[in-house]
Write a protein that holds these residues in place. Structure first.
Motif, short mmCIF file in Angstrom:
data_model
loop_
_atom_site.label_atom_id
_atom_site.label_comp_id
_atom_site.label_asym_id
_atom_site.label_seq_id
_atom_site.Cartn_x
_atom_site.Cartn_y
_atom_site.Cartn_z
N LEU A 70 0.88 -1.40 0.06
CA LEU A 70 0.16 0.02 0.12
C LEU A 70 0.98 1.04 -0.11
CD1 LEU A 70 -3.16 -0.80 2.39
CD2 LEU A 70 -3.05 -0.60 -0.21
N PHE A 74 0.45 3.94 -2.92
CA PHE A 74 0.05 5.45 -2.61
C PHE A 74 1.11 6.52 -2.74
CE2 PHE A 74 -3.67 3.30 -0.89
CZ PHE A 74 -4.59 4.18 -1.34
N ARG A 90 -5.04 5.80 1.94
CA ARG A 90 -4.07 4.59 2.50
C ARG A 90 -4.48 3.94 3.66
NH1 ARG A 90 -1.63 1.45 5.09
NH2 ARG A 90 0.41 0.53 4.67
#
Length: 162
Positions: A70, A74, A90
């Motif tokens: 993640l 992001f 996020r």
């Protein structure tokens, strides 16, 4: 880690933090100190500074590994969304992912690890008798279990003959 690392916090503003105390009268030394203190509270334009090596030293390797997908996703979306919105998305994406994983894991466990006669473990799930009120068809609802062996049945009676 605690914000003060186990040390009791103390105010560095002194007695001039309160407007009432300042109105009672301040000496020239206190005025100079207060002026410097107010200047020190202004952050530089580049603050807060993210130091990668410092973050790496403070976080566990396992945490860095499970956060990496993640974080990388992001990192690419930050120029499009903005830093604040990307951080919020996020956070939300990570939490929703954990919730969905928990639901999936629970479903899988209850589907494939039932407590039946073939195994010793597994959670035993009981289904209660449906509620039938007076005036409804089927009142009073009799039990589906006709013999004593129907109680505490873990599926042995319905097992295929081998």
């Amino acid at each position: 880690m605690a914000q003060t690392a186990g040390v009791k916090p103390m105010s560095i503003a002194g007695r001039v933090a309160s407007e009432r105390e300042r109105c009672l009268g301040m000496t020239d030394v206190e005025r100079a100190w207060r002026k410097q203190w107010l200047k020190d509270q202004v952050l530089a334009p580049n603050e807060p500074v993210h130091v990668e090596a410092y973050w790496k030293e403070r976080t566990n390797i396992i945490r860095r590994i499970y956060r990496a997908p993640l974080d990388n996703l992001f990192k690419g979306l930050t120029p499009v969304l903005g830093a604040s919105r990307a951080a919020d998305y996020r956070y939300i994406t990570g939490k929703l992912g954990l919730i969905f994983f928990g639901i999936f894991a629970g479903h899988y466990y209850f589907k494939y690890n039932a407590n039946d006669w073939t195994r010793k473990g597994g959670w035993r799930v009981h289904k209660s008798k449906p509620m039938v009120l007076p005036g409804q068809p089927g009142f009073p609802k009799k039990s589906d279990r006709t013999k004593g062996s129907d109680y505490a049945n873990t599926g042995f009676k319905h097992a295929p003959d081998v």
